[in-house]
Write a protein that holds these residues in place. Structure first.
Motif, PDB file in Angstrom:
ATOM      1  N   ILE A  53      57.013  50.072  -3.218  1.00  0.00           N
ATOM      2  CA  ILE A  53      58.080  51.288  -2.464  1.00  0.00           C
ATOM      3  C   ILE A  53      57.600  52.538  -3.655  1.00  0.00           C
ATOM      4  O   ILE A  53      57.478  52.686  -4.170  1.00  0.00           O
ATOM      5  N   MET A  54      58.329  53.431  -2.447  1.00  0.00           N
ATOM      6  CA  MET A  54      58.404  55.209  -2.356  1.00  0.00           C
ATOM      7  C   MET A  54      59.662  55.423  -3.242  1.00  0.00           C
ATOM      8  O   MET A  54      60.437  54.011  -4.370  1.00  0.00           O
ATOM      9  N   CYS A  56      58.447  53.877  -7.020  1.00  0.00           N
ATOM     10  CA  CYS A  56      59.109  52.915  -7.995  1.00  0.00           C
ATOM     11  C   CYS A  56      59.180  53.684  -9.235  1.00  0.00           C
ATOM     12  O   CYS A  56      58.094  54.128  -9.560  1.00  0.00           O
ATOM     13  N   PRO A  57      60.281  52.840 -10.188  1.00  0.00           N
ATOM     14  CA  PRO A  57      60.073  53.390 -11.620  1.00  0.00           C
ATOM     15  C   PRO A  57      59.366  53.043 -12.434  1.00  0.00           C
ATOM     16  O   PRO A  57      59.015  54.053 -13.953  1.00  0.00           O
ATOM     17  N   LEU A  58      58.174  52.369 -12.057  1.00  0.00           N
ATOM     18  CA  LEU A  58      57.167  52.296 -12.801  1.00  0.00           C
ATOM     19  C   LEU A  58      55.717  52.907 -13.081  1.00  0.00           C
ATOM     20  O   LEU A  58      55.108  52.062 -13.525  1.00  0.00           O
ATOM     21  N   ALA A  59      55.822  53.691 -11.622  1.00  0.00           N
ATOM     22  CA  ALA A  59      54.556  54.334 -11.044  1.00  0.00           C
ATOM     23  C   ALA A  59      53.857  54.869 -12.487  1.00  0.00           C
ATOM     24  O   ALA A  59      52.702  55.188 -12.654  1.00  0.00           O
ATOM     25  N   ASP A  60      54.871  55.431 -13.835  1.00  0.00           N
ATOM     26  CA  ASP A  60      53.805  55.909 -14.258  1.00  0.00           C
ATOM     27  C   ASP A  60      53.326  54.793 -15.393  1.00  0.00           C
ATOM     28  O   ASP A  60      51.720  55.216 -15.520  1.00  0.00           O
ATOM     29  N   THR A  61      53.601  54.306 -15.451  1.00  0.00           N
ATOM     30  CA  THR A  61      53.621  53.827 -16.757  1.00  0.00           C
ATOM     31  C   THR A  61      52.271  52.024 -15.642  1.00  0.00           C
ATOM     32  O   THR A  61      51.339  52.102 -16.438  1.00  0.00           O
ATOM     33  N   LEU A  62      52.547  51.694 -14.791  1.00  0.00           N
ATOM     34  CA  LEU A  62      51.490  51.526 -14.224  1.00  0.00           C
ATOM     35  C   LEU A  62      49.152  52.260 -13.697  1.00  0.00           C
ATOM     36  O   LEU A  62      48.584  52.214 -14.365  1.00  0.00           O
ATOM     37  N   ASP A  63      49.958  53.357 -13.657  1.00  0.00           N
ATOM     38  CA  ASP A  63      48.810  55.191 -13.751  1.00  0.00           C
ATOM     39  C   ASP A  63      48.395  54.844 -15.023  1.00  0.00           C
ATOM     40  O   ASP A  63      47.720  54.973 -15.209  1.00  0.00           O
ATOM     41  N   LYS A  64      48.851  54.359 -16.285  1.00  0.00           N
ATOM     42  CA  LYS A  64      48.465  55.157 -17.207  1.00  0.00           C
ATOM     43  C   LYS A  64      47.486  52.898 -17.284  1.00  0.00           C
ATOM     44  O   LYS A  64      46.475  53.825 -18.408  1.00  0.00           O
ATOM     45  N   GLN A  65      48.447  52.331 -16.876  1.00  0.00           N
ATOM     46  CA  GLN A  65      47.972  50.773 -17.072  1.00  0.00           C
ATOM     47  C   GLN A  65      46.170  50.555 -16.282  1.00  0.00           C
ATOM     48  O   GLN A  65      45.604  49.968 -16.871  1.00  0.00           O
ATOM     49  N   ILE A  66      46.121  51.137 -15.128  1.00  0.00           N
ATOM     50  CA  ILE A  66      45.002  51.075 -14.408  1.00  0.00           C
ATOM     51  C   ILE A  66      44.310  52.457 -15.235  1.00  0.00           C
ATOM     52  O   ILE A  66      42.546  51.728 -15.340  1.00  0.00           O
ATOM     53  N   CYS A  79      39.123  57.874 -14.361  1.00  0.00           N
ATOM     54  CA  CYS A  79      39.488  57.186 -13.435  1.00  0.00           C
ATOM     55  C   CYS A  79      40.419  58.310 -12.079  1.00  0.00           C
ATOM     56  O   CYS A  79      41.466  58.788 -12.941  1.00  0.00           O
ATOM     57  N   GLN A  80      40.187  58.366 -10.976  1.00  0.00           N
ATOM     58  CA  GLN A  80      41.415  59.083 -10.417  1.00  0.00           C
ATOM     59  C   GLN A  80      42.233  58.085  -9.607  1.00  0.00           C
ATOM     60  O   GLN A  80      41.116  57.258  -9.025  1.00  0.00           O
ATOM     61  N   ILE A  81      43.446  58.562  -9.823  1.00  0.00           N
ATOM     62  CA  ILE A  81      44.111  57.369  -8.958  1.00  0.00           C
ATOM     63  C   ILE A  81      45.116  58.124  -7.256  1.00  0.00           C
ATOM     64  O   ILE A  81      45.164  59.115  -7.743  1.00  0.00           O
ATOM     65  N   ASN A  82      44.488  57.632  -5.677  1.00  0.00           N
ATOM     66  CA  ASN A  82      44.599  58.472  -5.070  1.00  0.00           C
ATOM     67  C   ASN A  82      45.981  57.345  -4.627  1.00  0.00           C
ATOM     68  O   ASN A  82      45.695  55.876  -3.289  1.00  0.00           O
ATOM     69  N   LEU A  83      47.344  57.818  -4.789  1.00  0.00           N
ATOM     70  CA  LEU A  83      48.356  57.400  -4.243  1.00  0.00           C
ATOM     71  C   LEU A  83      48.100  57.520  -2.396  1.00  0.00           C
ATOM     72  O   LEU A  83      48.842  58.732  -2.223  1.00  0.00           O
ATOM     73  N   VAL A  84      48.571  55.851  -1.774  1.00  0.00           N
ATOM     74  CA  VAL A  84      49.364  56.839  -0.602  1.00  0.00           C
ATOM     75  C   VAL A  84      50.186  55.527  -0.528  1.00  0.00           C
ATOM     76  O   VAL A  84      50.873  54.852  -0.663  1.00  0.00           O
ATOM     77  N   TRP A  85      51.120  56.326   1.061  1.00  0.00           N
ATOM     78  CA  TRP A  85      51.846  55.303   1.475  1.00  0.00           C
ATOM     79  C   TRP A  85      51.551  54.935   2.969  1.00  0.00           C
ATOM     80  O   TRP A  85      51.922  54.100   3.784  1.00  0.00           O
ATOM     81  N   GLU A  86      50.370  54.864   3.564  1.00  0.00           N
ATOM     82  CA  GLU A  86      50.063  54.593   4.357  1.00  0.00           C
ATOM     83  C   GLU A  86      48.601  54.093   4.966  1.00  0.00           C
ATOM     84  O   GLU A  86      47.863  54.415   4.082  1.00  0.00           O
ATOM     85  N   PRO A  87      47.844  52.973   5.083  1.00  0.00           N
ATOM     86  CA  PRO A  87      49.395  51.878   5.547  1.00  0.00           C
ATOM     87  C   PRO A  87      50.194  51.397   4.892  1.00  0.00           C
ATOM     88  O   PRO A  87      49.996  51.303   3.302  1.00  0.00           O
ATOM     89  N   ALA A  88      51.170  51.448   5.081  1.00  0.00           N
ATOM     90  CA  ALA A  88      52.777  50.716   3.981  1.00  0.00           C
ATOM     91  C   ALA A  88      52.771  49.605   3.831  1.00  0.00           C
ATOM     92  O   ALA A  88      51.941  48.665   4.534  1.00  0.00           O
TER      93      ALA A  88
END
Length: 106
Positions: A53-54, A56-66, A79-88
């Motif tokens: 979900i957009m 998401c309260p865990l986004a920062d936690t997941l970013d760090k763990q990844i 490690c760079q994370i490209n967060l996308v919403w398409e495709p949903a």
């Protein structure tokens, strides 16, 4: 020691991401279908992914763990994370394992 190819490193990244669980669901990011693409070039890993979900309260936690899981792999420095919403994201992206774990039956 022979240096691993980028493809070998991408496979190692995928395996490492199978150890990173969504804290709310207790299922890893690969089986949840949140990882869309993994590319390694010149010791840098770029992960294209989404969240369930957009906002998401865990986004920062997941970013760090990844980033911790990926940069722990020998041969990857960044490690760079490209967060996308398409495709949903939808439950159609869940693996069979995730479906069984969550009690979703087709």
């Amino acid at each position: 020691m022979t240096e691993l190819s980028d493809k070998d490193l991408e496979n190692q990244v995928a395996a490492a991401l199978e150890e990173v669980d969504d804290p709310e669901l207790g299922i890893d990011l690969i089986n949840l279908g949140l990882i869309y693409d993994i590319q390694v070039q010149k010791r840098t890993c770029t992960i294209t992914m989404t969240l369930t979900i957009m906002g998401c309260p865990l986004a920062d936690t997941l970013d760090k763990q990844i980033k911790e899981a990926v940069t722990a792999i020998a041969g990857i420095d960044e490690c760079q994370i490209n967060l996308v919403w398409e495709p949903a994201w939808s439950i159609d992206r869940l693996s069979r394992y995730a479906r069984l774990t969550l009690g979703i039956h087709d």
